[in-house]
Write an enzyme that holds these catalytic residues in place. Structure first.
Site, short mmCIF file in Angstrom:
data_model
loop_
_atom_site.label_atom_id
_atom_site.label_comp_id
_atom_site.label_asym_id
_atom_site.label_seq_id
_atom_site.Cartn_x
_atom_site.Cartn_y
_atom_site.Cartn_z
N ARG A 105 12.49 4.64 -7.93
CA ARG A 105 12.46 4.98 -6.50
C ARG A 105 12.67 6.49 -6.41
NH1 ARG A 105 15.26 2.24 -1.27
NH2 ARG A 105 13.47 0.90 -1.68
N HIS A 132 5.24 1.69 -0.88
CA HIS A 132 6.34 0.77 -1.21
C HIS A 132 5.73 -0.60 -1.53
CE1 HIS A 132 10.22 -0.87 -1.54
NE2 HIS A 132 10.62 -0.88 -0.29
N GLN A 135 7.70 -4.10 -1.54
CA GLN A 135 8.00 -4.69 -0.23
C GLN A 135 6.83 -5.52 0.26
OE1 GLN A 135 11.07 -4.30 1.62
NE2 GLN A 135 10.12 -6.05 2.64
N ASP A 220 8.89 -0.35 11.05
CA ASP A 220 9.82 0.26 10.09
C ASP A 220 10.50 1.42 10.82
OD1 ASP A 220 11.11 1.06 7.73
OD2 ASP A 220 9.35 2.02 6.86
N CYS A 260 10.99 -4.18 6.96
CA CYS A 260 11.45 -4.14 5.56
C CYS A 260 12.96 -3.94 5.45
CB CYS A 260 10.71 -3.06 4.80
SG CYS A 260 11.01 -1.38 5.39
N ARG A 288 12.30 -10.30 -1.71
CA ARG A 288 12.23 -9.19 -2.67
C ARG A 288 12.64 -9.68 -4.05
NH1 ARG A 288 12.63 -4.01 -0.86
NH2 ARG A 288 12.15 -3.55 -3.03
N1 NVA Z 1 10.06 3.94 5.25
C1 NVA Z 1 11.40 3.70 4.79
C2 NVA Z 1 11.47 2.42 4.01
C3 NVA Z 1 12.84 2.07 3.49
C4 NVA Z 1 12.87 0.82 2.68
C5 NVA Z 1 11.87 4.88 3.94
O1 NVA Z 1 11.09 5.37 3.14
O2 NVA Z 1 13.01 5.30 4.12
N1 CP Z 2 13.46 -2.55 2.10
C1 CP Z 2 14.06 -1.83 1.12
O1 CP Z 2 13.43 -1.34 0.20
O2 CP Z 2 15.41 -1.74 1.27
P1 CP Z 2 16.40 -0.80 0.42
O3 CP Z 2 16.13 0.63 0.82
O4 CP Z 2 17.77 -1.26 0.83
O5 CP Z 2 16.15 -1.00 -1.04
#
Ligand code: NVA
Ligand code: CP
Length: 304
Positions: A105, A132, A135, A220, A260, A288
């Site tokens: 990540r 992502h 997800q 989101d 998500c 997940r």
């Molecule tokens: N769009 C959000 C998703 C988090 C799971 C982010 O990138 O922070």
């Molecule tokens: N939806 C998701 O990826 O959550 P986290 O940021 O908690 O991993």
């Protein structure tokens, strides 16, 4: 041995492979709930590189690998040489010589691409600024569990044209649905991605019009990780882009809505929808775990 397979976007698997993986995730969820022993990968190690925060992703990958009989190792740039400028190429070569599979990540999508190009083991994108895909596996699994195949359905994205929105564009192609994106001007997904998928993806500025007769509505956060300084400006830009009861009344009568998580009640989604007794959002979060176990199984078997 065949070239190492990775999962950096949904396009790394064929539509048939994705359908098989979703079916396998549903099966593994049933097995897990029945208390079955799923330790098919004893001694296998998952390296988990997190340059951004996470609750669901970390817990699901770590618990999932334990349930598969392996071990998961949390690595953060703060306490590895990744944060001190060791080249991604060198890190990938070394880390992949010691573990069996890696999830990352991070910010730039180029980081996961570079890592994968120099890794001898499968690499999973666990969120970048652009995509992502993990997800989406959970979201598609959730839709299939509750409503059956999503092929031919209408999905409405409400909000930022972010990593999740861009993953939904790839999903529209791979799972064969129509995607309408309701976002304010200046917050569209990549123009290139929109152009490449114009046969099934459109921008519909008015969220209520975009939601009309939709089978699935998704949203989101308005400010993603790394955009915290833009929170106030985004609250202004996105006012009117909330998924709530009024918006859902324009969707199909059996429409689902997803998020998500983490969610901001009262911003991109109403508290009423988040706290509704019949929401599938908590199934979506739990999936997940199951979807990524199916993903890790697929990649580990492919790399044997
Ligand atoms: N769009 C959000 C998703 C988090 C799971 C982010 O990138 O922070
Ligand atoms: N939806 C998701 O990826 O959550 P986290 O940021 O908690 O991993």
């Amino acid at each position: 041995m065949a070239a190492t397979r990775h999962f950096l976007t949904l396009l790394d698997f064929s539509p048939e492979e994705l359908d098989t993986m979703i079916a396998r995730a549903i099966e593994m969820k049933r097995e897990h709930r029945a208390g079955a022993d799923q330790r098919r990968f004893p001694g296998q190690v998952l390296g988990m590189i997190f340059a951004k925060s996470s609750t669901r992703t970390r817990v699901s990958f770590e618990a999932g690998m334990a349930q598969l009989g392996g071990h998961a190792m949390f690595l953060s740039p703060n306490d590895t040489q990744l944060g001190r400028g060791e080249p991604i190429e060198d890190s990938a070569r070394v880390i992949s010589s010691m573990v069996d599979i890696v999830m990352i990540r991070t910010f730039g999508h180029d980081v996961v691409e570079t890592f994968a190009a120099h890794s001898s083991v499968p690499v999973i994108n666990a969120l970048t600024d652009d995509y992502h895909p993990c997800q989406l596996l959970a979201d598609m699994q959730t839709y299939v569990e509750h409503r059956g195949s999503i092929a031919g359905k209408v999905v409405t994205w409400v909000g930022d044209g972010n990593n999740m929105a861009q993953s939904y564009i790839n999903a529209a192609r791979q799972f064969d649905f129509e995607l309408r994106i309701a976002c304010p001007e200046g917050y569209e997904p990549s123009a290139h991605l929109l152009e490449a998928n114009r046969d099934r993806v459109s921008i519909v500025r008015d969220p209520l019009a975009a939601a009309r007769d939709a089978n699935l509505v998704v949203t989101d956060v308005w400010a993603s990780m790394g955009q915290e300084a833009e929170q106030k400006a985004r609250e202004t830009a996105f006012s009117g882009y909330q998924v709530n009861g009024e918006l859902m009344s324009h969707a199909a009568s059996d429409a689902l809505y997803m998020h998500c998580l983490p969610a901001h009640r009262g911003e991109e989604i109403s508290a009423e929808l988040m706290d509704a007794a019949d929401t599938v959002i908590w199934d979506e979060a739990e999936n997940r775990l199951h979807a990524q176990k199916a993903l890790m199984e697929t990649l580990l078997l492919a790399n044997r």
